[in-house]
Design a protein around this motif. Sequence first.
Motif: not given
Length: 624
Positions: A126-136
Amino acid sequence: MQSSTEDLEAQKTSERPLVLEWERISFSVKNKHILHDVSGRVESGEMLAIMGPSGAGKSTILDVISKRTAATSGSVTVNGDAGADMSSLASYVEQSDALLGVLTVRETIQYAARLSLDPSTPAGDVRARVETVVSELGLTDVVNSRIGNAVQRGISGGQKRRVTIGSSLVTRPRILFLDEPTSGLDSRTSREVLSAIKSLARTHNILVVASIHQPNWETFALFDKLLLLARGKTMFYGPTDRLDVYLGDGLGCPVPQHANPADVALDVFNTDFLASSAQRETHVDEFATRWAEYASTHGLVREKDEHETLGGDYADDREPRLVRRRKGLAHGVARNLHRTAILMERNVLNYSRNLLAYGVRIAMYVGMGVMLATIWVNLAQTSAKVNDRLSVHFFSVAFLGFMSVAGIPAFLEERQVFVRERMNGLYGPGAYVLANSLVTLPYLFVCVVLFAVISYWSIGLNPGADQFFRFVGVLFLAVYVLTPAPQSAVVAAALPIFVASLAIASFLNGFWMSVGGYFIRAVNLPRFWYYWAHFIDYQTYAFDLLVFNDFHGITLGCATLADGSCFCDYPSSLVSAGECALAGDDVLQSLGIRGISFKLYSAILLLIALIYRALLYVVLVFKT
Ligand SMILES: Nc1ncnc2c1ncn2[C@@H]1O[C@H](COP(=O)(O)OP(=O)(O)OP(=O)(O)O)[C@@H](O)[C@H]1O
């Protein structure tokens, strides 16, 4: 654990590509034709832009193809299935940003991810998914900033737009609808955001449809396809890179070198400034006819046989519905409970940080306790003070009820978020009402205990310990009937306009006070009001219970007059026995509540509280 996450991922990504098609869509409201015979088709991994001058029908076609609005005629299918459940496949980003102001950017996107994912998804995923969206989406710098609300300034409007988009993207929908995703964004940010959407769409095979106002050239070029409308009619539909060819060859309006074809097209098709309505209509009709002729002669109308590029005839592909059916009831219940738990966690965070909505109300309960404790201070246990004691009970119930309207603004904010998340299939009204009802319990309990501790002993109510706890219990039930969501929320859910719901909720509170039996005794109420309103009024039961609790078993002193006779303010059974006093039960007798059952009345109060919640559920089901 891992395998079930993989299953989910596999299910999401390896499913056959989707084809969203809409054919000959027309839409009218009150004889106003808003869309005329609009058709189109998009596949997984593609991005389609819907463009057109203001009022062209962009939002309307988006609503129709996302199945939020039913077309007057025509069909919308996913892989040939007209009954595909869009809420389980698609996410819709609306023009307005419905977010909880006290949450941070990361929390907002994280809760959206958790609400959408299978309970077995590891926290790291979940965290990885969130961080990807945040940075993109370029939100890294504000990831720990709060969204902001009327009281506390937060991130900018453009950043809010990106958080809303991120909350949808993080759920990895198979179809993403975006209504004006770039409004409020500068041109560089618009391009970056759409480029991030495109990259995620390509990686995860997401089908994207976005209405867009006036994209600059680079932003426009990110789209694979374009549907251009004017006054509800198709002006162009096809690959974006064919637009300039059509403008030049088909319409004789060549795009000047270095000019943006999107700007030229919007200029050409904007008929708003022609003198008469007839002229505007004729102009658009001409363009529509020219396009239809050009499209059929140049092969720009996609035909059914192209579906084969997606792997054969998909008429039998009912995958989305099959996936839903296979999950079964037990999975559905477990998933709903999981979502309820996440909503409860989010509510706790929201309520504990929302000082205006919740902190101020705790202060109000404390203030009211102090007010009662100091104004009704030390009431003597005499017959002359009976009416003062009764007014304490009336005031406690009625004023606490009135204070429930203070919950309307917070509820309206929550409601908008609920509507967005429900439409996107994250959870339903059941999970929302359950989470809301459970999380408010401890909050209300603290409020009532504070109020009772401050006022009860100072006023001099029935000194028994049992009576004190019952006082807390009854008041808690009474407050729970109304606060913070139910009555006001039922009104606000049905009529989500702050001023109107405030007025109606206040009127209702005044009404319950009038028929509760304090201002005018129940037996004296006109029969019309007595037989229904009095008996469904929660104040009736709460007031009777508090009065019964206070008066049952106590003795109140009466006055001895100058001639030595005894005067009691209520008929006394003790005077005839030679005691100049009034039994509390005599007061109850006079009020007609001596024989009430404490358990029954408490159960009725609880039932009313549950009915309000059921009503809220029903209103949310039908009005959102
Ligand atoms: N429910 C409705 N009742 C009456 N008219 C409607 C309704 N919905 C849309 N319209 C009208 O249909 C036309 C198209 O509206 P729509 O919102 O789809 O346009 P749009 O292209 O998205 O406009 P904008 O770019 O300004 O947001 C407008 O003239 C609008 O007033």
